[in-house]
Design a protein around this motif. Sequence first.
Motif, PDB file in Angstrom:
ATOM      1  N   ALA A  41       0.833  -1.206   0.000  1.00  0.00           N
ATOM      2  CA  ALA A  41       0.000   0.000   0.000  1.00  0.00           C
ATOM      3  C   ALA A  41       0.865   1.253   0.000  1.00  0.00           C
ATOM      4  O   ALA A  41       0.580   2.224  -0.726  1.00  0.00           O
ATOM      5  N   ASN A  42       1.926   1.266   0.788  1.00  0.00           N
ATOM      6  CA  ASN A  42       2.807   2.445   0.832  1.00  0.00           C
ATOM      7  C   ASN A  42       3.502   2.677  -0.507  1.00  0.00           C
ATOM      8  O   ASN A  42       3.699   3.820  -0.933  1.00  0.00           O
ATOM      9  N   THR A  43       3.861   1.583  -1.191  1.00  0.00           N
ATOM     10  CA  THR A  43       4.505   1.732  -2.498  1.00  0.00           C
ATOM     11  C   THR A  43       3.557   2.375  -3.500  1.00  0.00           C
ATOM     12  O   THR A  43       3.934   3.276  -4.258  1.00  0.00           O
ATOM     13  N   LEU A  44       2.308   1.916  -3.517  1.00  0.00           N
ATOM     14  CA  LEU A  44       1.337   2.468  -4.471  1.00  0.00           C
ATOM     15  C   LEU A  44       1.035   3.925  -4.191  1.00  0.00           C
ATOM     16  O   LEU A  44       0.808   4.713  -5.117  1.00  0.00           O
ATOM     17  N   LEU A  45       1.004   4.305  -2.912  1.00  0.00           N
ATOM     18  CA  LEU A  45       0.708   5.700  -2.570  1.00  0.00           C
ATOM     19  C   LEU A  45       1.798   6.654  -3.055  1.00  0.00           C
ATOM     20  O   LEU A  45       1.521   7.826  -3.304  1.00  0.00           O
ATOM     21  N   ASP A  46       3.026   6.157  -3.195  1.00  0.00           N
ATOM     22  CA  ASP A  46       4.140   7.004  -3.636  1.00  0.00           C
ATOM     23  C   ASP A  46       4.331   6.981  -5.149  1.00  0.00           C
ATOM     24  O   ASP A  46       5.227   7.670  -5.658  1.00  0.00           O
ATOM     25  N   MET A  47       3.519   6.230  -5.875  1.00  0.00           N
ATOM     26  CA  MET A  47       3.685   6.108  -7.322  1.00  0.00           C
ATOM     27  C   MET A  47       2.902   7.186  -8.059  1.00  0.00           C
ATOM     28  O   MET A  47       1.861   7.647  -7.586  1.00  0.00           O
ATOM     29  N   LYS A  48       3.380   7.569  -9.237  1.00  0.00           N
ATOM     30  CA  LYS A  48       2.687   8.524 -10.093  1.00  0.00           C
ATOM     31  C   LYS A  48       1.633   7.807 -10.924  1.00  0.00           C
ATOM     32  O   LYS A  48       1.567   6.581 -10.950  1.00  0.00           O
ATOM     33  N   GLU A  49       0.791   8.613 -11.611  1.00  0.00           N
ATOM     34  CA  GLU A  49      -0.275   8.037 -12.423  1.00  0.00           C
ATOM     35  C   GLU A  49       0.298   7.142 -13.519  1.00  0.00           C
ATOM     36  O   GLU A  49      -0.223   6.066 -13.802  1.00  0.00           O
ATOM     37  N   LEU A  52       1.415   3.873 -12.075  1.00  0.00           N
ATOM     38  CA  LEU A  52       0.280   2.988 -11.777  1.00  0.00           C
ATOM     39  C   LEU A  52      -0.228   2.310 -13.041  1.00  0.00           C
ATOM     40  O   LEU A  52      -0.583   1.117 -13.030  1.00  0.00           O
ATOM     41  N   ASP A  53      -0.287   3.071 -14.140  1.00  0.00           N
ATOM     42  CA  ASP A  53      -0.719   2.477 -15.405  1.00  0.00           C
ATOM     43  C   ASP A  53       0.241   1.380 -15.855  1.00  0.00           C
ATOM     44  O   ASP A  53      -0.177   0.320 -16.342  1.00  0.00           O
ATOM     45  N   ASP A  54       1.548   1.620 -15.687  1.00  0.00           N
ATOM     46  CA  ASP A  54       2.532   0.599 -16.050  1.00  0.00           C
ATOM     47  C   ASP A  54       2.374  -0.648 -15.198  1.00  0.00           C
ATOM     48  O   ASP A  54       2.509  -1.787 -15.685  1.00  0.00           O
ATOM     49  N   MET A  55       2.092  -0.448 -13.909  1.00  0.00           N
ATOM     50  CA  MET A  55       1.903  -1.591 -13.019  1.00  0.00           C
ATOM     51  C   MET A  55       0.699  -2.423 -13.440  1.00  0.00           C
ATOM     52  O   MET A  55       0.760  -3.660 -13.505  1.00  0.00           O
TER      53      MET A  55
END
Length: 360
Positions: A41-49, A52-55
Amino acid sequence: MDPEAFAVVGLRTMGGLEELFEAYGIRYLTASRIAEMGFTANTLLDMKEEELDDMMNSLSHIFRWDLLVGERYGIKAAIRAERRRLLEADDRRHHLHSTDHPLLDALSHQGLSEEQVVQHTEKDQVGGAGSADTAGTTRGVQQQRKKHRHRHRITAARKGAAAEEVEEEEEEEEEMRRQREHPFIVTEPGEVARGKKNGLDYLFHLYDQCRDFLLQVQSLAKERGEKCPTKVTNQVFRYAKKAGASYINKPKMRHYVHCYALHCLDEHASNALRKSFKERGENVGAWRQACYHPLVTIAGRRAGWDIDAIFNAHPRLCIWYVPTKLRQLCHAHRHSSASAASSASTSTSAPNAHHLDLPY
């Protein structure tokens, strides 16, 4: 997915993803796939849009996971909501800190230094020529505080009781996250727990107590002509706390409600599961995860995976909300079963396709 796979997925560390995605329609299996990729959850909160799309693209193409369209929006919505919640929490902490030093905080917002504040304070004590400036500064601070209180009253009036409910839920969820170990141990039916922790018979007894408190709240509401709750809500938990039953709280009761559901729907299967986990020396967290699969099987056998219908039809379960994770598991089974049935019907009808008469 077969039962063994569900048990394996349930035992994995989710890194806070289950709580992050709980109210946004993200399937539990999708969250587990994201956790398998190494995200928390902490990793996703620090990611850019874009990240997130790449993930999500990697989840769909590289790991061959059927990511629904709604889940793509749900993942981003959950992350945005969690970011807002964290920012609001920081603002509240900052506000509490600023109320301890209102004069210093107000002057710092006006661009004045701490040294100037000290100088004004000394002039006030001596009664020097700077008293007029200090008086003007004090009036400015008072006006700002009045404006802040006025805005706070307007916001509170708009939110009303709903805001209080949300704040209470956040506090209770935070309390549950701080709880580092389960307050129960796995015991067989009729076994008395030893030590500081309670057994599972005591846990199921708490749900019966909640039902009694709900009946008392309903009786009081009818006497006062107020809206009568039909399920165990925050109002019931508050009433239980006022009645002295502080050991009954929403996070704990919501955490094990599906275990109580299995106990009510199939007591024999529930007792057998408790006995097997007690013999293997498993902890209560593993037992809690294992209670999901029998419920999904019962839902598929009795109501076509409509777990809400099963809860509403049972006299002891109709007062409890269906856990989001249980509903997602039933939905996933229904979807996979429908897909298997459609593929089977397609394969059956394919050999007979050449016998159809084509119109000319």
